[in-house]
Enzyme design. Structure first.
Site, PDB file in Angstrom:
ATOM      1  N   ARG A  29      85.696  -4.416 -31.218  1.00  0.00           N
ATOM      2  CA  ARG A  29      85.147  -4.244 -32.002  1.00  0.00           C
ATOM      3  C   ARG A  29      84.488  -4.897 -32.493  1.00  0.00           C
ATOM      4  NH1 ARG A  29      90.320  -8.569 -33.130  1.00  0.00           N
ATOM      5  NH2 ARG A  29      92.399  -7.102 -33.050  1.00  0.00           N
ATOM      6  N   ARG A  33      84.559  -5.684 -39.367  1.00  0.00           N
ATOM      7  CA  ARG A  33      84.140  -6.244 -40.678  1.00  0.00           C
ATOM      8  C   ARG A  33      84.031  -7.609 -40.278  1.00  0.00           C
ATOM      9  NH1 ARG A  33      90.683  -6.969 -41.690  1.00  0.00           N
ATOM     10  NH2 ARG A  33      90.577  -7.116 -39.733  1.00  0.00           N
ATOM     11  N   ARG A  42      81.901   1.626 -45.327  1.00  0.00           N
ATOM     12  CA  ARG A  42      83.604   1.420 -45.279  1.00  0.00           C
ATOM     13  C   ARG A  42      83.725   2.207 -46.129  1.00  0.00           C
ATOM     14  NH1 ARG A  42      89.008  -1.508 -43.225  1.00  0.00           N
ATOM     15  NH2 ARG A  42      90.203  -0.775 -44.352  1.00  0.00           N
ATOM     16  N   ASP A  79      90.136   4.422 -33.502  1.00  0.00           N
ATOM     17  CA  ASP A  79      91.177   3.635 -33.783  1.00  0.00           C
ATOM     18  C   ASP A  79      92.285   3.940 -32.529  1.00  0.00           C
ATOM     19  OD1 ASP A  79      92.858   1.422 -36.333  1.00  0.00           O
ATOM     20  OD2 ASP A  79      94.439   3.434 -34.887  1.00  0.00           O
ATOM     21  N   TYR A 156     104.074   0.701 -32.361  1.00  0.00           N
ATOM     22  CA  TYR A 156     103.790   1.629 -34.000  1.00  0.00           C
ATOM     23  C   TYR A 156     104.471   1.969 -33.956  1.00  0.00           C
ATOM     24  CZ  TYR A 156     100.105  -1.766 -33.524  1.00  0.00           C
ATOM     25  OH  TYR A 156      98.405  -3.562 -33.703  1.00  0.00           O
TER      26      TYR A 156
END
Length: 368
Positions: A29, A33, A42, A79, A156
């Site tokens: 990552r 963020r 973003r 992703d 997922y």
């Protein structure tokens, strides 16, 4: 594509267990963020997936961490769920809840209706991002491509999003194992095609993220997770642009299976912070490079504590080649960039002593 000489190949040399002047570093990552410039970009893009699908913006945020920190590799901004999204499951992101799918895969009939996407056609935006990033890097550092493992993607797809107990997934595994194997085989084919397309587009190393493999029992991990990662590794392009393309396998909470993972054919094994590097090196360090494994929460501590833990991790690995420094999982969105700088400063100051005289005796570290 035209090959540009690499100005910094520490990362690739470490994965090949060759001598380096200091321990190379990148972070999972890496563009995330925790960076205010990322949050601004973003917001401008409109949504996370809009950011991923715009190759110019994906390139920009991939490079943002390298403008702040002296990292030794860039990693594609994307992703892990792009493959199931391309299969028509309808990926979306719910604020505060993470990724979700509009369709789930829970029955043999659901599995039979699936087909592996064509990476070049259905995920062309990822390949455009890879080629754009590679061009903009201009040999500054290597570019890492990645995918989720088949098991992690399946979690997922079956659960419809994140899960704490994987109830639907494990019910499917035990009730209809043939359907689960069929699903995982489709995903293994898709991941192989996807990573090879990234390599052709310019990725110089690839990592397979098995984020949820650690949720399995040992027999189930070997049968339903590692088996399919081995299948992927055996099908990957391993030479491109005149260089070897190394592969890293990372199973979170997979320390008990290191010997099995090291035999899967990859060049390196990623470790989370629950596995001690010295133990991992004694068990498998003669076979593969090791990547890891600072607890990401250390980066919330004061600089002196960060420095002490960096020193401990370096000491745990010891002298000699074959170590890529990384967090034991992804960097937290709440980490302050100043603490990342403190981490980088400590690593750059402390790590050279572990790489002195490597050219004279490469194998000292593995003779421990």
């Amino acid at each position: 594509m035209t090959t540009t000489p690499l100005h910094n190949d520490r990362f690739l040399r470490a994965l090949a267990r060759q001598p380096v002047d200091r321990t190379p570093v990148w972070m999972m990552r890496q563009a995330g963020r925790y960076l205010p410039e990322y949050r601004e970009r973003r917001a401008h893009a409109g949504s996370f997936m809009d950011l991923c699908r715009n190759h110019d913006l994906a390139c920009e945020v991939t490079l943002q961490p390298l403008e702040r920190f002296p990292l030794d590799a860039a990693i594609l901004f994307s992703d892990i769920l792009t493959i199931p999204d391309a299969m028509g499951l309808g990926l979306y992101f719910e604020t505060g809840e993470g990724p979700k799918f509009r369709k789930t895969v829970r029955t043999p009939q659901d599995v039979a209706a699936l087909a592996a996407p064509d990476a070049e056609r259905d995920l062309d935006y990822v390949m455009r991002a890879v080629s754009t990033i590679r061009r903009e890097l201009n040999g500054r550092v290597p570019l890492i491509g990645f995918s989720g493992s088949p098991w992690t993607l399946a979690t997922y797809m079956v659960e419809g999003g994140s899960s704490k107990d994987f109830r639907h997934l494990k019910t499917m595994l035990y009730d209809t194992p043939d359907a689960m194997h069929q699903l995982l085989d489709i995903l293994a084919q898709a991941v192989t095609d996807y990573l090879n397309a990234q390599i052709r587009a310019g990725a110089q190393a690839v990592q397979i993220f098995d984020t949820w493999g650690g949720s399995l029992s040992t027999p189930a991990y070997l049968e339903f997770s590692l088996r399919y990662m081995e299948q992927i590794v055996s099908g990957l392009i391993r030479e491109h642009d005149g260089r070897r393309v190394p592969v890293i396998l990372f199973t979170k909470n997979g320390g008990q299976w290191l010997e099995h993972i090291a035999c899967a054919g990859a060049d390196a094994v990623g470790l989370d912070w629950t596995t001690e590097l010295s133990d991992a090196r004694a068990r498998i360090g003669h076979k593969v490079a090791l990547q890891g494994n600072l607890d990401p929460n250390v980066l919330f501590a004061r600089p002196s504590a960060i420095r002490a833990e960096v020193a401990r991790v370096l000491e745990s690995y010891g002298a000699g080649p074959g170590h890529v420094f990384n967090l034991g999982h992804g960097i937290s969105q709440f980490t302050h960039p100043n603490n990342v700088s403190a981490f980088m400063d400590a690593l750059h100051e402390l790590s050279p002593q572990y790489h002195q005289n490597q050219h004279q005796n490469q194998n000292d570290g593995d003779a421990r």
